[in-house]
Design an enzyme around this catalytic site. Sequence first.
Site, PDB file in Angstrom:
ATOM      1  N   CYS A   2       0.838  -1.183   0.000  1.00 44.21           N
ATOM      2  CA  CYS A   2       0.000   0.000   0.000  1.00 44.21           C
ATOM      3  C   CYS A   2       0.876   1.237   0.000  1.00 44.21           C
ATOM      4  O   CYS A   2       2.093   1.165   0.203  1.00 44.21           O
ATOM      5  CB  CYS A   2      -0.920   0.021   1.226  1.00 44.21           C
ATOM      6  SG  CYS A   2      -2.027  -1.408   1.336  1.00 44.21           S
ATOM      7  N   GLY A  28      -0.657   0.342  -5.101  1.00 42.18           N
ATOM      8  CA  GLY A  28      -1.952  -0.269  -4.838  1.00 42.18           C
ATOM      9  C   GLY A  28      -3.014   0.283  -5.763  1.00 42.18           C
ATOM     10  O   GLY A  28      -3.148   1.501  -5.901  1.00 42.18           O
ATOM     11  N   ASN A 101       0.512   0.940   5.929  1.00 43.70           N
ATOM     12  CA  ASN A 101       1.137   0.071   4.932  1.00 43.70           C
ATOM     13  C   ASN A 101       1.924  -0.999   5.659  1.00 43.70           C
ATOM     14  O   ASN A 101       2.790  -0.691   6.479  1.00 43.70           O
ATOM     15  CB  ASN A 101       2.074   0.884   4.031  1.00 43.70           C
ATOM     16  CG  ASN A 101       2.871   0.002   3.083  1.00 43.70           C
ATOM     17  OD1 ASN A 101       2.392  -1.043   2.644  1.00 43.70           O
ATOM     18  ND2 ASN A 101       4.081   0.419   2.750  1.00 43.70           N
ATOM     19  N   GLY A 102       1.620  -2.256   5.378  1.00 44.59           N
ATOM     20  CA  GLY A 102       2.327  -3.356   6.011  1.00 44.59           C
ATOM     21  C   GLY A 102       1.392  -4.476   6.381  1.00 44.59           C
ATOM     22  O   GLY A 102       0.291  -4.601   5.844  1.00 44.59           O
ATOM     23  N   TYR A 257      11.095  -4.399  -7.122  1.00 45.84           N
ATOM     24  CA  TYR A 257       9.840  -4.309  -7.869  1.00 45.84           C
ATOM     25  C   TYR A 257       8.941  -3.142  -7.482  1.00 45.84           C
ATOM     26  O   TYR A 257       8.468  -2.412  -8.338  1.00 45.84           O
ATOM     27  CB  TYR A 257       9.056  -5.608  -7.702  1.00 45.84           C
ATOM     28  CG  TYR A 257       7.681  -5.606  -8.340  1.00 45.84           C
ATOM     29  CD1 TYR A 257       7.523  -5.839  -9.700  1.00 45.84           C
ATOM     30  CD2 TYR A 257       6.541  -5.365  -7.581  1.00 45.84           C
ATOM     31  CE1 TYR A 257       6.268  -5.826 -10.290  1.00 45.84           C
ATOM     32  CE2 TYR A 257       5.280  -5.356  -8.164  1.00 45.84           C
ATOM     33  CZ  TYR A 257       5.145  -5.587  -9.520  1.00 45.84           C
ATOM     34  OH  TYR A 257       3.914  -5.580 -10.098  1.00 45.84           O
TER      35      TYR A 257
END
Length: 503
Positions: A2, A28, A101-102, A257
């Site tokens: 995210c 995202g 995020n996580g 990535y």
Amino acid sequence: MCGVVGIVGNQPVNQALYDGLTMLQHRGQDAAGIMTIEGQTLRLRKSNGLVRDVFHTRHMRRLSGNLGIGHVRYPTAGSSSSAEAQPFYVNSPFGIAMAHNGNLTNAEELQQSLFHKARRHINTSSDSEILLNILAHELLQTDRLAVTEEDMFAVVSRLHQQVRGAYAVVAMIIGHGLLAFRDPHGIRPLALGKRETPQGTEYMVASESVAIDGTGFVYMRDVEPGEAIYITEDGQLFSQQCSDKSVHNPCIFEYVYFARPDSFLDGVSVYASRINMGRKLGEKIQREYADLDIDVIIPIPETACDIALEMSRILNIPYRQGFVKNRYIGRTFIMPGQTQRRKSVRRKLNAISAEFKGKNVLLVDDSIVRGTTSEQIIEMAREAGAKKVYFASAAPEIRFPNVYGIDMPSANELIGYGREVAEISALIKADGLIYQDLADLIAAVREENPSLSTFETSVFNGEYVTGDINQDYLDRLDAARNDTARQGDDQDETNPELHNEGD
């Protein structure tokens, strides 16, 4: 994966939040949300879809206020329902909103504790809602209306003691300001920036520096592992290390990535690290695969383009763009569900036959996760006339599930799980397969910041830095997150909480 953003300004922040989220859209594509504070009122708009589709002019006009946070989401834990789009909100104490995020590795334990000790109900399957309620409960323990920066840091310290896993967080508290913090391992990234205006200094925190640069702010630094940043409503900034066990272990897959090449993460240029990956991989081919009769090197756009170009220089083999990418198709790796990913590959890429016909080609990609994309791209190259198709991955074999927020948790979905390279090569129907060595991947990133000594590399070696992952945990994740389990997650539910500026 995210993306999060938070801004404390001296003018309306809705446009800057929107622009920041567009800069983080690659992190995202499932849902997006913005929440702002105007006086004593929270304004919210969130829904499934891309940023450009979720927010229309009428929504932006209503998202008034000089303080706000935003989020772009793809689902790991939980479903892809719009009910789990972020930011989340709780009304006590004060009124708190959060974007995260996580992934928390002890989410079930925390949820039970919240219910029994704090009588707090979790209404979704998102661990972000759990994290928000822990923050709210700890803030409630200060038991006074005028909460100081010392109180905020004590709250984060107590949160660190309870929570395990990966988390980069932006939160805002009505009447107080913005709080941002990062887990003690620094697994997920978080950066801090500022901008000077005639009215004073404005601050921004975001998952990547590109969101800071692209909105007119100036990148200051990364938030340290375990550190908390507190910015009051009137623009005073405070920071403090809130964990006595912080060890820097950034996720190396961010460089491979996820992150944009124009970002800096923990002092590392993502672009430069990918150039280094290409050099390392090219040198490996020189040493160990000199007998391969390669006529041309062709990247799988777009992450691998810089990597392949450097490999072309090292190997003295022509570089060509052999695939045209449809930029209106999302990143197939982060699409929920294997069926949807399969359908999207051929709509996403189209081969230029002239670059393949009668040639032995080396295709280069950043990684091979499920093998779905790789197999279909190799098939496309053969259909375009390639004689032989070799395949190179800038990352090592992905053999283990990820538990820190990347959408590849089920071991059985990983083509590298329990297989040797020759078997993987046969499955994707390549004439040869070359993987980057893990030591070379680490060296490629460390070359840009030697102070980074260790990384989170569990997908490659099965070593989980939080030290709390066992097979029982992985089995439960497999059952909850595999593609079969997700087939029922396509519903779109309306979440009307908090002035959600709907259609």
